[in-house]
Design a protein around this motif. Structure first.
Motif, PDB file in Angstrom:
ATOM      1  N   LEU A 137      23.477  34.187   5.728  1.00  0.00           N
ATOM      2  CA  LEU A 137      22.201  35.056   5.689  1.00  0.00           C
ATOM      3  C   LEU A 137      22.552  36.072   4.734  1.00  0.00           C
ATOM      4  N   ARG A 138      23.976  36.190   3.929  1.00  0.00           N
ATOM      5  CA  ARG A 138      23.914  37.271   3.128  1.00  0.00           C
ATOM      6  C   ARG A 138      22.904  37.510   1.829  1.00  0.00           C
ATOM      7  N   ASP A 139      22.415  36.494   1.517  1.00  0.00           N
ATOM      8  CA  ASP A 139      21.587  36.501   0.365  1.00  0.00           C
ATOM      9  C   ASP A 139      20.163  37.226   1.067  1.00  0.00           C
ATOM     10  N   ALA A 140      19.809  36.727   2.309  1.00  0.00           N
ATOM     11  CA  ALA A 140      18.683  37.467   2.942  1.00  0.00           C
ATOM     12  C   ALA A 140      18.887  38.878   2.957  1.00  0.00           C
ATOM     13  N   VAL A 141      20.152  39.186   3.611  1.00  0.00           N
ATOM     14  CA  VAL A 141      20.176  40.613   3.883  1.00  0.00           C
ATOM     15  C   VAL A 141      20.377  41.372   2.568  1.00  0.00           C
ATOM     16  N   PHE A 142      20.911  41.016   1.448  1.00  0.00           N
ATOM     17  CA  PHE A 142      20.706  41.720   0.344  1.00  0.00           C
ATOM     18  C   PHE A 142      19.443  41.901  -0.247  1.00  0.00           C
ATOM     19  N   SER A 143      18.408  40.805  -0.201  1.00  0.00           N
ATOM     20  CA  SER A 143      17.348  41.039  -0.571  1.00  0.00           C
ATOM     21  C   SER A 143      16.394  41.814   0.002  1.00  0.00           C
ATOM     22  N   THR A 144      16.443  41.940   1.600  1.00  0.00           N
ATOM     23  CA  THR A 144      15.973  42.868   2.232  1.00  0.00           C
ATOM     24  C   THR A 144      16.397  44.381   1.886  1.00  0.00           C
ATOM     25  N   TRP A 145      17.925  44.495   1.646  1.00  0.00           N
ATOM     26  CA  TRP A 145      18.372  45.879   1.313  1.00  0.00           C
ATOM     27  C   TRP A 145      17.846  46.154  -0.027  1.00  0.00           C
ATOM     28  N   GLU A 146      17.994  45.462  -1.113  1.00  0.00           N
ATOM     29  CA  GLU A 146      17.580  45.924  -2.208  1.00  0.00           C
ATOM     30  C   GLU A 146      16.174  46.275  -2.172  1.00  0.00           C
ATOM     31  N   ALA A 147      15.300  45.523  -1.735  1.00  0.00           N
ATOM     32  CA  ALA A 147      13.849  45.957  -1.697  1.00  0.00           C
ATOM     33  C   ALA A 147      13.637  47.138  -1.082  1.00  0.00           C
ATOM     34  N   ARG A 148      14.149  47.710   0.162  1.00  0.00           N
ATOM     35  CA  ARG A 148      14.152  48.946   0.635  1.00  0.00           C
ATOM     36  C   ARG A 148      14.738  50.077  -0.108  1.00  0.00           C
ATOM     37  N   VAL A 149      16.180  49.618  -0.790  1.00  0.00           N
ATOM     38  CA  VAL A 149      16.697  50.797  -1.384  1.00  0.00           C
ATOM     39  C   VAL A 149      15.839  51.060  -2.764  1.00  0.00           C
ATOM     40  N   ARG A 150      15.212  50.302  -3.455  1.00  0.00           N
ATOM     41  CA  ARG A 150      14.147  50.415  -4.584  1.00  0.00           C
ATOM     42  C   ARG A 150      13.045  51.337  -4.050  1.00  0.00           C
ATOM     43  N   GLU A 151      12.622  51.079  -2.763  1.00  0.00           N
ATOM     44  CA  GLU A 151      11.408  51.619  -2.458  1.00  0.00           C
ATOM     45  C   GLU A 151      11.744  53.282  -1.842  1.00  0.00           C
ATOM     46  N   ARG A 152      12.995  53.560  -1.518  1.00  0.00           N
ATOM     47  CA  ARG A 152      13.242  54.645  -0.695  1.00  0.00           C
ATOM     48  C   ARG A 152      14.095  55.590  -1.495  1.00  0.00           C
ATOM     49  N   ILE A 153      14.797  54.902  -2.185  1.00  0.00           N
ATOM     50  CA  ILE A 153      15.993  55.763  -3.012  1.00  0.00           C
ATOM     51  C   ILE A 153      15.580  55.899  -4.661  1.00  0.00           C
ATOM     52  N   VAL A 154      14.951  56.929  -4.923  1.00  0.00           N
ATOM     53  CA  VAL A 154      14.272  57.358  -6.577  1.00  0.00           C
ATOM     54  C   VAL A 154      15.439  57.051  -7.413  1.00  0.00           C
ATOM     55  N   GLN A 155      16.744  57.272  -7.168  1.00  0.00           N
ATOM     56  CA  GLN A 155      17.799  57.019  -8.172  1.00  0.00           C
ATOM     57  C   GLN A 155      18.076  55.514  -8.350  1.00  0.00           C
ATOM     58  N   ALA A 156      17.758  54.914  -7.544  1.00  0.00           N
ATOM     59  CA  ALA A 156      17.889  53.447  -7.572  1.00  0.00           C
ATOM     60  C   ALA A 156      17.001  52.394  -8.226  1.00  0.00           C
ATOM     61  N   ARG A 157      15.816  52.992  -8.525  1.00  0.00           N
ATOM     62  CA  ARG A 157      14.756  52.269  -8.990  1.00  0.00           C
ATOM     63  C   ARG A 157      14.891  51.581 -10.520  1.00  0.00           C
ATOM     64  N   ASP A 158      15.539  52.248 -11.126  1.00  0.00           N
ATOM     65  CA  ASP A 158      15.810  51.757 -12.514  1.00  0.00           C
ATOM     66  C   ASP A 158      17.123  51.049 -12.693  1.00  0.00           C
ATOM     67  N   VAL A 159      17.862  51.128 -11.819  1.00  0.00           N
ATOM     68  CA  VAL A 159      19.071  50.265 -11.824  1.00  0.00           C
ATOM     69  C   VAL A 159      19.302  49.022 -11.860  1.00  0.00           C
ATOM     70  N   GLN A 160      19.827  48.264 -13.015  1.00  0.00           N
ATOM     71  CA  GLN A 160      19.719  47.057 -12.896  1.00  0.00           C
ATOM     72  C   GLN A 160      20.641  46.100 -11.856  1.00  0.00           C
ATOM     73  N   HIS A 161      19.946  45.105 -11.458  1.00  0.00           N
ATOM     74  CA  HIS A 161      20.559  44.365 -10.345  1.00  0.00           C
ATOM     75  C   HIS A 161      22.076  44.341 -10.007  1.00  0.00           C
ATOM     76  N   PRO A 162      22.749  43.879 -11.212  1.00  0.00           N
ATOM     77  CA  PRO A 162      24.221  43.511 -10.829  1.00  0.00           C
ATOM     78  C   PRO A 162      24.686  44.910 -10.804  1.00  0.00           C
ATOM     79  N   ILE A 163      24.261  46.063 -11.226  1.00  0.00           N
ATOM     80  CA  ILE A 163      24.793  47.480 -10.990  1.00  0.00           C
ATOM     81  C   ILE A 163      24.575  47.774  -9.630  1.00  0.00           C
ATOM     82  N   LEU A 164      23.379  47.622  -9.284  1.00  0.00           N
ATOM     83  CA  LEU A 164      22.908  48.212  -7.937  1.00  0.00           C
ATOM     84  C   LEU A 164      23.803  47.475  -6.949  1.00  0.00           C
ATOM     85  N   ILE A 165      23.681  46.080  -6.837  1.00  0.00           N
ATOM     86  CA  ILE A 165      24.730  45.300  -5.685  1.00  0.00           C
ATOM     87  C   ILE A 165      26.025  45.785  -5.719  1.00  0.00           C
ATOM     88  N   ASP A 166      26.765  45.860  -7.040  1.00  0.00           N
ATOM     89  CA  ASP A 166      28.023  46.262  -7.031  1.00  0.00           C
ATOM     90  C   ASP A 166      28.914  45.754  -6.127  1.00  0.00           C
TER      91      ASP A 166
END
Length: 365
Positions: free
Chosen positions: A4-33
């Motif tokens: 379920l790792r991909d499902a967890v990080f899909s959910t996580w990324e959507a919520r992070v981009r919605e709630r954390i202003v500093q994350a909205r323009d960060v490219q996917h590979p950098i955000l996942i880290d």
């Protein structure tokens, strides 16, 4: 959990981009880290007979994540902590949605892993920022030592000389160096205030930006030769003249420092829909996408500046951003190997139109 790792990080990324202003323009590979590796460690820690107590047991993966957030994003401590908290509930929500039952012990281990991850990531984040501040202080000291030493030497010569003409000449040079130091201090204080959520206190007057740019070009020509070009026309607006001049000086200095040696540096002025577009362009190596936001942050410089050992204290571009945004505008960046690098100050012709207008100075209109 591993399935379920991909499902967890899909959910996580959507919520992070919605709630954390500093994350909205960060490219996917950098955000996942390094978070997928951290997640795998969580799965291992709840697996029977696997020799791992929590996700941080015997590994630096959370610390590496915190360090990278400090180096390559505009995160603050709150954003770093929040993304771990979002990860916590993304895990539990996906497990519940997929009807994966976990026991009390497994749930406690997940919570303990997230809490420990937050602690290690924040500690590493703080250490990196401490390093930035130490390098900043060292660079600032280095840059101020020159004009301070020149001023002191000039004053010593004045004390020893009875030649009035020579005294005036030396005094003028000492004054110039002291004014340079004062400008550096003002730039630092303004940028620090801006990064604390305040606008720069501007003295707005009627300004012809062509005259300002011409002064910057003249000074740059004397220092760097005929490579500095100016293109445009007279454009009059209501701005802070001194702040804009310092911002343009910083952009030109940056272009000379990091552009291809001997290549042209062009200042261009344009009036578009009652907005000033002031661009500074240079040729040479582009600024990598993952560094384009970092260079506008205090204490930060692009990797090329650090690896190349170029002098600088990491305040020029943050100051330019502070000036542009305090005028109700922005600083943009376009950079590629084919196009070169262009910085764009985009501000209204009349900064008095900005809500919560800066301090007004009525002289000269």
């Amino acid at each position: 959990m591993l399935d379920l790792r991909d499902a967890v990080f899909s959910t996580w990324e959507a919520r992070v981009r919605e709630r954390i202003v500093q994350a909205r323009d960060v490219q996917h590979p950098i955000l996942i880290d390094t978070l997928p590796a951290f997640y795998d460690n969580i799965a291992q820690s709840i697996s029977p007979d696997y020799p791992r107590i929590t996700a941080v047991d015997g590994t630096s993966v959370a610390a590496e994540h915190g360090g990278e957030r400090a180096r390559v994003t505009v995160y603050d401590h709150a954003a770093l902590i929040e993304e771990y908290q979002i990860l916590r509930w993304a895990i539990f929500d996906v497990l519940q949605r997929e009807q994966v039952d976990i026991g009390h012990h497994e749930a406690r281990t997940i919570h303990a892993s997230i809490d420990a991850g937050i602690q290690e990531a924040v500690e590493a984040f703080s250490l990196v920022h401490s390093g930035f501040r130490e390098r900043f202080a060292a660079a600032l000291t280095h840059d101020m030592r020159g004009p301070l030493a020149a001023s002191m030497s000039g004053l010593e010569l004045i004390l020893l000389s009875n030649d009035l003409t020579r005294v005036k000449t030396v005094a003028a040079k000492a004054l110039t160096n002291l004014q340079r130091m004062a400008a550096m201090v003002d730039e630092l204080l303004n940028t620090m205030a801006f990064h604390s959520g305040e606008s720069i206190q501007l003295a707005l007057t009627k300004v012809d930006i062509w005259e300002v740019a011409k002064e910057v070009q003249t000074d740059a020509l004397a220092a760097h030769g005929p490579r500095i070009h100016l293109d445009g026309r007279s454009i009059v607006g209501c701005w802070d003249r001194a702040a804009l001049k310092r911002a343009v000086e910083n952009l030109v200095s940056n272009a000379v420092k990091y552009g291809a040696a001997g290549s042209p540096v062009t200042i261009r002025l344009d009036n578009v829909h009652e907005r000033l577009l002031l661009t500074v362009h240079n040729e040479g190596e582009p600024i990598p996408p993952d560094e384009q936001e970092c260079i506008f942050q205090m204490y930060r410089r692009a990797e090329a500046a650090l690896s190349g050992q170029r002098q600088g204290w990491g305040i020029g571009l943050p100051y330019v951003r502070a000036v542009a945004e305090s005028h109700g505008g922005s600083i943009g960046l376009d950079s590629s190997l084919e196009r070169g690098t262009t910085f764009v100050i985009d501000i209204p012709l009349d900064a008095r139109l900005v809500p919560a207008a800066p301090t007004l100075q009525t002289t000269n209109g």
